[in-house]
Design a protein around this motif. Structure first.
Motif, mmCIF file in Angstrom:
data_model
loop_
_atom_site.group_PDB
_atom_site.id
_atom_site.type_symbol
_atom_site.label_atom_id
_atom_site.label_comp_id
_atom_site.label_asym_id
_atom_site.label_seq_id
_atom_site.Cartn_x
_atom_site.Cartn_y
_atom_site.Cartn_z
ATOM 1 N N GLY A 5 0.721 -1.266 0.157
ATOM 2 C CA GLY A 5 -0.147 0.051 0.030
ATOM 3 C C GLY A 5 0.903 1.286 0.167
ATOM 4 O O GLY A 5 0.174 2.389 0.305
ATOM 5 N N VAL A 6 2.010 1.289 -0.038
ATOM 6 C CA VAL A 6 2.932 2.498 -0.277
ATOM 7 C C VAL A 6 3.314 2.757 -1.404
ATOM 8 O O VAL A 6 3.979 2.022 -2.303
ATOM 9 C CB VAL A 6 4.185 2.079 0.706
ATOM 10 N N PRO A 7 2.867 4.102 -1.911
ATOM 11 C CA PRO A 7 3.229 4.621 -3.310
ATOM 12 C C PRO A 7 4.833 4.769 -3.347
ATOM 13 O O PRO A 7 5.375 5.511 -2.386
ATOM 14 C CB PRO A 7 2.487 5.779 -3.560
ATOM 15 N N LEU A 8 5.423 4.412 -4.383
ATOM 16 C CA LEU A 8 6.734 4.760 -4.623
ATOM 17 C C LEU A 8 7.015 5.966 -5.320
ATOM 18 O O LEU A 8 6.488 6.303 -6.527
ATOM 19 C CB LEU A 8 7.484 3.681 -5.220
ATOM 20 N N GLY A 9 7.550 7.010 -4.724
ATOM 21 C CA GLY A 9 8.051 8.280 -5.421
ATOM 22 C C GLY A 9 6.711 9.038 -5.789
ATOM 23 O O GLY A 9 6.303 9.751 -6.493
ATOM 24 N N GLY A 10 5.581 8.762 -4.820
ATOM 25 C CA GLY A 10 4.492 9.724 -4.950
ATOM 26 C C GLY A 10 3.470 8.844 -5.840
ATOM 27 O O GLY A 10 2.419 9.440 -5.928
ATOM 28 N N PHE A 12 1.889 5.045 -7.451
ATOM 29 C CA PHE A 12 1.958 3.771 -7.383
ATOM 30 C C PHE A 12 2.427 3.074 -8.514
ATOM 31 O O PHE A 12 2.473 3.417 -9.843
ATOM 32 C CB PHE A 12 0.244 2.934 -7.250
ATOM 33 N N VAL A 13 2.899 1.857 -8.396
ATOM 34 C CA VAL A 13 3.354 0.922 -9.380
ATOM 35 C C VAL A 13 2.168 0.507 -10.174
ATOM 36 O O VAL A 13 1.432 -0.322 -9.368
ATOM 37 C CB VAL A 13 4.481 -0.105 -8.976
ATOM 38 N N LYS A 14 2.216 0.248 -11.482
ATOM 39 C CA LYS A 14 1.220 -0.320 -12.003
ATOM 40 C C LYS A 14 1.576 -1.719 -12.928
ATOM 41 O O LYS A 14 2.720 -1.383 -13.641
ATOM 42 C CB LYS A 14 0.550 0.605 -13.154
ATOM 43 N N VAL A 15 0.977 -2.623 -12.715
ATOM 44 C CA VAL A 15 1.449 -3.816 -13.373
ATOM 45 C C VAL A 15 0.294 -4.242 -14.628
ATOM 46 O O VAL A 15 -0.955 -4.328 -14.293
ATOM 47 C CB VAL A 15 1.306 -5.009 -12.329
ATOM 48 N N ILE A 74 5.391 -2.276 -14.556
ATOM 49 C CA ILE A 74 5.896 -3.606 -14.742
ATOM 50 C C ILE A 74 4.912 -4.286 -15.499
ATOM 51 O O ILE A 74 3.641 -4.160 -15.574
ATOM 52 C CB ILE A 74 5.766 -4.340 -13.205
ATOM 53 N N LEU A 75 5.559 -5.043 -16.682
ATOM 54 C CA LEU A 75 4.908 -5.790 -17.706
ATOM 55 C C LEU A 75 4.950 -7.449 -17.337
ATOM 56 O O LEU A 75 5.854 -7.771 -16.842
ATOM 57 C CB LEU A 75 5.268 -5.268 -18.885
ATOM 58 N N VAL A 76 3.752 -7.853 -17.335
ATOM 59 C CA VAL A 76 3.593 -9.336 -17.103
ATOM 60 C C VAL A 76 3.116 -9.895 -18.345
ATOM 61 O O VAL A 76 1.930 -9.436 -18.564
ATOM 62 C CB VAL A 76 2.857 -9.830 -15.905
ATOM 63 N N GLY A 77 3.510 -11.127 -18.752
ATOM 64 C CA GLY A 77 2.967 -11.498 -19.929
ATOM 65 C C GLY A 77 3.168 -13.051 -19.834
ATOM 66 O O GLY A 77 3.892 -13.685 -19.464
ATOM 67 N N SER A 78 2.077 -13.652 -20.443
ATOM 68 C CA SER A 78 2.016 -15.363 -20.700
ATOM 69 C C SER A 78 2.051 -15.635 -22.009
ATOM 70 O O SER A 78 0.933 -15.056 -22.788
ATOM 71 C CB SER A 78 0.795 -15.898 -19.915
ATOM 72 N N SER A 79 2.852 -16.636 -22.508
ATOM 73 C CA SER A 79 2.851 -17.001 -23.778
ATOM 74 C C SER A 79 2.868 -15.848 -24.988
ATOM 75 O O SER A 79 4.022 -15.247 -24.790
ATOM 76 C CB SER A 79 1.571 -18.026 -24.027
ATOM 77 N N MET A 80 1.900 -15.591 -25.775
ATOM 78 C CA MET A 80 2.155 -14.770 -26.695
ATOM 79 C C MET A 80 2.062 -13.242 -25.854
ATOM 80 O O MET A 80 2.703 -12.425 -26.503
ATOM 81 C CB MET A 80 0.856 -14.615 -27.781
ATOM 82 N N GLY A 81 1.430 -13.278 -24.756
ATOM 83 C CA GLY A 81 1.482 -12.071 -23.802
ATOM 84 C C GLY A 81 3.012 -11.746 -23.411
ATOM 85 O O GLY A 81 3.395 -10.681 -23.377
ATOM 86 N N GLY A 82 3.650 -12.775 -23.393
ATOM 87 C CA GLY A 82 5.148 -12.546 -22.952
ATOM 88 C C GLY A 82 5.926 -11.961 -24.074
ATOM 89 O O GLY A 82 6.777 -11.063 -23.907
#
Length: 179
Positions: A5-10, A12-15, A74-82
């Motif tokens: 719950g702590v934002p970094l540098g003001g 939030f990191v988005k995944v 941050i990017l997360v990908g599975s198979s073709m999404g990778g």
């Protein structure tokens, strides 16, 4: 964990999650990993690519979705999404890319080299019947990526208990810039 719950540098990191060719935006793996990311204080978004099975059209869709001025991604990908996540990461300043059975070095995919400039972690099943393990070994070596080979097929659904701590550690490293 202190970073929840702590934002970094003001901010939030988005995944951003990118699903595979025949799955959907909130399939088993993505929902599982999204819950972990949310528990660690990240915002999550999962792109729906079901309108096309063309990997390059999916790359264009992800690039249209990513904010141009947001460094906490941050990017997360599975198979073709990778594949989609890797190609997008070549053009965007992202904190990291987490890959599940990524479709690397596949015939008829435009991009065959993946020079990303961020942390990369990859999980792949030894028994993957779609993406040869040799492709992922080649990718990990070329990228100096973290590689975790686990028992499992392409879907990796039976290996989520093994993937969970790997993903948590990757997120923690990205969130604390200890990569």
């Amino acid at each position: 964990m202190a970073i929840i719950g702590v934002p970094l540098g003001g901010t939030f990191v988005k995944v951003y999650f990118s699903h595979g060719k025949e799955s959907g935006p909130w399939g088993t793996k993505i929902r599982f990993l999204a819950d972990i990311a949310e528990e660690m204080g990240c915002q999550v978004e999962s792109i729906d690519y079901s309108a096309t099975q063309d990997p390059e059209e999916r790359v264009a869709l992800l690039k249209e979705t990513l904010p141009a001025d947001e460094p906490e991604i941050i990017l997360v990908g599975s198979s073709m999404g990778g594949y989609v996540s890797l190609v997008a990461a070549m053009e965007y300043d992202v904190k990291g890319v987490f890959l599940l059975a990524p479709a690397v070095y596949m015939p008829n995919y435009y991009q065959q080299d993946y020079p990303v400039n961020c942390a990369v972690s990859c999980v792949h099943g030894w028994q993957d019947e779609i993406i040869p393990v040799e492709n992922v070994l080649r990718f990990a070596k070329a990228q100096s990526a973290s590689l975790h080979l686990v028992p499992g097929d392409h879907r990796l659904n039976d290996s989520l208990d093994l993937i969970s701590p790997i993903f948590k550690q990757f997120l923690y490293s990205c969130l604390t810039d200890k990569i």
